[in-house]
Design an enzyme around this catalytic site. Structure first.
Site, PDB file in Angstrom:
ATOM      1  N   SER A 220     -10.317  -0.624   7.092  1.00 55.51           N
ATOM      2  CA  SER A 220      -9.546  -0.349   5.895  1.00 55.51           C
ATOM      3  C   SER A 220      -8.724  -1.550   4.993  1.00 55.51           C
ATOM      4  O   SER A 220      -8.408  -1.573   4.033  1.00 55.51           O
ATOM      5  CB  SER A 220      -8.479   0.752   5.790  1.00 55.51           C
ATOM      6  OG  SER A 220      -9.128   2.152   5.722  1.00 55.51           O
TER       7      SER A 220
ATOM      8  N   LYS B 269       0.978  -1.180   0.064  1.00 53.34           N
ATOM      9  CA  LYS B 269      -0.073   0.056   0.076  1.00 53.34           C
ATOM     10  C   LYS B 269       0.975   1.273   0.047  1.00 53.34           C
ATOM     11  O   LYS B 269       1.943   1.293   0.796  1.00 53.34           O
ATOM     12  CB  LYS B 269      -0.957  -0.015   1.194  1.00 53.34           C
ATOM     13  CG  LYS B 269      -1.983   0.942   1.138  1.00 53.34           C
ATOM     14  CD  LYS B 269      -2.767   0.756   2.380  1.00 53.34           C
ATOM     15  CE  LYS B 269      -3.982   1.912   2.346  1.00 53.34           C
ATOM     16  NZ  LYS B 269      -4.820   1.511   3.862  1.00 53.34           N
TER      17      LYS B 269
ATOM     18  N   SER C  26      -9.848   1.690   2.605  1.00 56.34           N
ATOM     19  CA  SER C  26      -9.010   2.469   1.891  1.00 56.34           C
ATOM     20  C   SER C  26      -7.790   1.440   1.377  1.00 56.34           C
ATOM     21  O   SER C  26      -7.373   2.033   0.197  1.00 56.34           O
ATOM     22  CB  SER C  26      -8.238   3.354   2.734  1.00 56.34           C
ATOM     23  OG  SER C  26      -7.579   2.954   3.694  1.00 56.34           O
TER      24      SER C  26
END
Lengths: 480, 473
Positions: free
Chosen positions: A189, A90, A165
């Site tokens: 997330s 990420k 997210s």
């Protein structure tokens, strides 16, 4: 074997475990070929899952891995449990020399000079980083649509959001663009996009994985965790990443180790009554799961988390308050373009969701707001934690939904931030309490993947995973 | 001041003498701009602080030395504000639960001895430094993350004198114990003064904060100025505004820096990246506090019979006090004290160095003191000797002869000189004999001159008196 490994690349339906891939590598598959194939699939993909693709760096790592395997054979994997495994990271986790944007205009040119502890440990274990994954800007958002670099699409149905997210992480794992990915979970997330995309993900006990190198959104809630196609792979990743880190004073002395299947006849499963009476479709799924656990001999009982109705309110005060401080460093003195100027000018670079949360958080901490909002929220947060402590005296694990619904259409919730905040209803309590929680595929509601959430007491991550492993193996195959 | 009374409280920011910064491994000694920095102290996204144990130990030491309660559980907090020299957009400090609470420091002024209460000591990180040029500014982050303690007094001081005495005493304490190197020029010991004026017995008046004054003398002058200004305001019925003021040393006056009409909102909250600082009592107990300057000075006055002034000067630094202790061990303590606090101190300030950095040794001072004690060299003569030893090094005795300052007490030699002087000045001899004894100095002076300064003045005086009496007889 080699064919099976290569066929999984770019596929949403087929996948190979880390063990299977390593078996193929011992059997002659070159890490370079594997890596090149993944990079090719990423370049060919239209999911917009990656912000940065590390072609040269990944190929260099692959060559190094091949040399090791050539020299040591199967022995090379003993001290490097992730040797040759291509992963995605990420884009809010730092890797020295690799652009890190946090999906924000603010950091469009930011190349960190240092590497996050979690990445250091994964790379020391032989993992190959294919690139940096798209996300909601600064991890703020639940759909993957709040990225300065464009939204990420759901790999199975490209008109849907993948959830956020950790949107790029979930989409890349389900889309076969990497074997495993790192996500981060502040209010759900990791688990929410895992549920939407039908993959496996663990949000570990707070402090299990060092936050050093993770760009802070809400420091008391953020955790890095693995997102994979199997729980065993996730456990392998977690085992490598976990353990006390001298660079993170909030990290705990807990190294993840898998445990054998639990004795279900001695397992007590709690289902919070507050999680029912809201979303019938998803609740039906949980009822099925309850029945499965009972059929395994577990004792399933209703429990109560009386303060969890306030969890969203608490979260959107605590998280935004911490965020308003954590994001203060982006003042235009060192980040953002020089042309944007300092303070006011530079802060216009933030996207609307980030601005909204900074403004809320600044107010929550202000002299006018702190007593009624921030301090009150922390008080209620303690009550939520006590709810869990009490319930975990009665049961060993808690199960429930991950999300109220399956994935929704792109754009469906963009005009209604409050509706999007409500998606975190089931996931936020675990962050507030610091306890481990995972998402394991539980089949479909309509056409859409949904996950089952399993929560465990502090540091009992391995118990939740061990129970979920059996669920994963048997539930879908028995029922659908 | 008359009907008015000043109320002064001081906040001292003191840099701890650690090797590395408070939350990272960077050195605290900056070289070129932005050289002592790393991703942590420059606030790179994703970095986290780790607390420096050495800094905690020094802060606890300060607390113990000031008789404070050491809180075994203290909390770090974020103080949020925007400023270009603040890389994270917040300063990590302590707010609600500081490390040390409630102590005192004894000060001495012309008005006597007084204990000033200390409210708290908390730990925090320093910010960087902004430098402004025409059209642009630069930021140097070498200082960012340097460990500080803030020592906050109660509003117990009533005059600029007391404030100055407090600062000097505190400075002596922290440098003496190695808590800080206390370098004022480099801003390692900075003081903010809160000043208000009231009629005795009334509640506190409106308070003004004087910031960024970097010498004790200027703090005193700024406070004096501010007290006078407040009294003028009160007498003329003007309003005193709550504000922050600076001090202009050239004009000797304070000026408004910013108004505090709107109170700063720092949005304090618990620092989520650090756990509460939990200390074990045994760890605290193991921190050794040596004899404090106050106690040491009292012992010197009592046991060595030296003056309070000499004690203050000699205890200024740890090295100086150690030097003195060693020299004084061989007796002649008063003379040793006089020599160091007089001539040696003058030489030190000329050279800008500490006593143990010069050629002069402890043995030289011991030798000098015994020469003075035995009347072998006069106080004037020994100054010349010490200056030479200071510059060129010892041993000391050969310089006494080289400079020819050995006092001559030989009676025959002195009598001869006295006789010569008297014969040269018959008028004065007559006057002296007629009772004008004030002329003794005149004769002694001439004899000293004739001897080239070597004669022992007291013995000369005796010889002159004896000559006069012989002549009469």
């Amino acid at each position: 074997m080699v064919n099976r490994v290569l066929e999984a690349i770019g596929s949403t339906e087929r996948h190979c475990s880390i063990a299977e891939i390593q078996h193929a590598l011992v059997g002659g598959l070159k890490v370079q070929d594997l890596t090149a194939a993944y990079l090719g699939a990423i370049h060919a993909s239209d999911l917009n899952a990656f912000i940065t693709i590390c072609d040269e760096r990944a190929m260099q790592q692959a060559r190094d891995a091949d040399r090791l395997i050539a020299a040591l054979g199967a022995q090379a994997f003993v001290s490097r449990p992730l040797l040759g495994i291509p992963i995605g990271v990420k884009d809010n986790i730092a890797i020295a020399g690799v652009l890190m944007t946090c999906a924000s205009k603010m950091l469009e040119n930011y190349v960190p000079p240092y590497t996050a502890t979690a990445i250091k440990r994964l790379e020391d274990a032989g993992a190959i980083v294919l690139g940096k994954l798209n996300m909601d800007e600064f991890a703020m958002g639940g759909s993957g649509e709040n990225s300065a670099y464009g939204l990420t699409r759901h790999p199975v149905d490209k008109t849907l959001v993948p959830g956020g997210s950790s949107s790029g992480s979930a989409a890349a794992v389900r889309g076969g663009l990497c074997v495993a990915a790192l996500g981060t979970d502040t209010g759900g997330s990791i688990r929410l996009p895992a549920s939407f995309c039908g993959i496996h993900a663990i949000k570990p006990t707070y402090g299990t994985v060092s936050r050093f190198g993770l760009v802070a959104f809400a420091s008391t809630l953020d955790q890095i965790g693995p997102m994979t196609r199997s729980l065993v792979d996730a456990e392998l990743m977690l085992g490598v990443m976990s353990g006390r880190d001298q660079s993170d004073m909030t990290s705990i002395d807990y190294t993840y180790e898998p445990i054998p299947e639990p004795d279900f006849s001695k397992l007590r499963i709690g289902v919070p009554e507050e999680y029912f009476g809201l979303m019938p479709d998803i609740e039906a799924k949980v009822l099925d799961a309850m029945a499965w656990f009972e059929s395994k001999g577990a004792q399933v009982q209703r429990v109560s988390l009386p303060h969890c109705h306030a969890a969203i309110a608490v979260y959107y005060l605590v998280a935004v308050a911490e965020a308003s401080s954590n994001l203060a460093r982006f003042d235009g003195v060192r980040f953002g373009s020089r042309l944007d100027g300092v303070f006011e000018g530079a802060r216009a670079l933030f996207g609307p969701e980030v601005k909204r949360r900074i403004i809320l958080g600044t107010f929550a901490l202000s002299a006018r707001g702190t007593t009624s909002y921030y301090k009150q929220a922390n008080y209620v947060r303690a009550q939520i934690r006590e709810d869990f402590e009490r319930v975990f005296q009665q049961v060993d694990l808690i199960i429930g939904p991950v999300t109220p619904t399956g994935a929704y259409k792109i754009g469906a919730q963009m005009s209604d931030p409050l509706q999007m905040y409500l998606n975190d209803f089931y996931t936020i309590p675990a962050n507030l309490a610091g306890i481990p929680a995972l998402s394991v595929p539980a089949g479909k509601v309509g056409e859409l993947d949904v996950g089952l959430q399993v929560m465990a007491p502090w540091r009992q991550d391995a118990l939740a995973v061990a129970a979920a492993r059996v669920f994963d193996k048997e539930f879908l195959h028995g029922r659908i | 001041m008359g009907e008015f009374e000043a109320v002064i409280g001081l906040e001292v920011h003191c840099q701890l003498a650690t090797k590395s910064k408070i939350f990272c491994a960077c050195p605290t000694t900056g070289t070129a701009m932005n050289q002592s920095v790393c991703p942590i102290c420059t606030g790179h996204p994703g970095t986290l602080p780790t607390l420096n144990a050495e800094a905690v130990a020094l802060a606890v030491k300060a607390g113990l030395a000031l008789g404070m309660r050491i809180e075994l559980r203290s909390i770090f907090a974020r103080k949020n504000y925007f400023y270009p020299d603040l890389p994270k957009g917040y300063q990590i400090s302590q707010h609600d639960k500081p490390l040390c609470e409630s102590g005192s420091l004894r000060i001495e002024t012309k008005q006597g001895v007084k204990d000033v209460r200390i409210q708290r000591i908390h730990m925090e990180e320093d910010a960087g430094k902004n430098m402004h040029f025409v059209g642009y500014s630069l930021v140097d982050l070498n200082r960012a993350g340097v460990p500080l303690i803030e020592i906050v007094s109660e509003p117990d001081m009533r005059s600029a004198d007391e404030a100055g005495a407090y600062l000097r005493e505190l400075h002596q304490l922290v440098t003496f114990l190695g808590i800080s190197d206390g370098n004022l020029q480099e801003g390692n010991f900075r003081c903010d003064a809160n000043v208000s004026v009231r009629r005795p017995g009334e509640p506190f008046g409106v308070r003004v904060e004087i910031k960024n004054v970097n010498s004790f003398r200027y703090v005193e002058k700024a406070i004096e100025y501010e007290i006078a200004r407040h009294i003028r305001c009160l007498q003329s019925g003007d309003t005193i505004h709550m504000e922050t003021r600076g001090y202009d040393a050239q004009k000797d006056e304070t000026y408004v820096m910013r108004s505090k009409a709107s109170v700063d909102d720092y949005r304090f909250f618990v620092e989520p990246d650090l756990m509460p600082l939990v200390l074990e009592q045994a760890w605290v107990d193991a921190i050794h506090i040596p004899e404090l300057p106050q106690a040491m000075k009292e012992r010197w006055v009592r046991d060595f019979g030296i003056s309070h002034y000499d004690a203050q000067v000699l205890a200024q630094t740890k090295r100086r006090s150690a030097f003195f202790e060693q020299a004084a061990r061989h007796g002649n303590t008063k003379i040793v004290a006089n020599l160091i606090s007089g001539e040696i101190l003058r030489l030190m300030s000329l050279a800008g160095c500490e006593i143990d950095e010069a050629h002069i040794t402890c043995q030289d001072i011991i030798d000098a003191a015994s020469l003075v004690a035995a009347d072998t060299v006069s106080h004037t003569g020994i100054k010349l000797v010490l200056a030479e030893v200071w510059t060129h090094g010892g041993p000391l005795e050969p310089w006494v002869d080289k400079l020819g300052v050995r006092q001559v007490s030989d009676q025959g030699f002195l009598d001869t000189l006295v006789a010569e002087v008297c014969q040269e000045n018959p008028g004065q001899v007559a006057e002296f004999r007629a009772g004008k004894e004030k002329l003794l100095g005149f004769f002694v002076g001439h004899v000293m001159k004739k001897s080239g300064g070597k004669a022992h003045p007291q013995k000369v005086g005796e010889a002159v008196k004896a000559y006069m009496q012989r002549g009469l007889g």
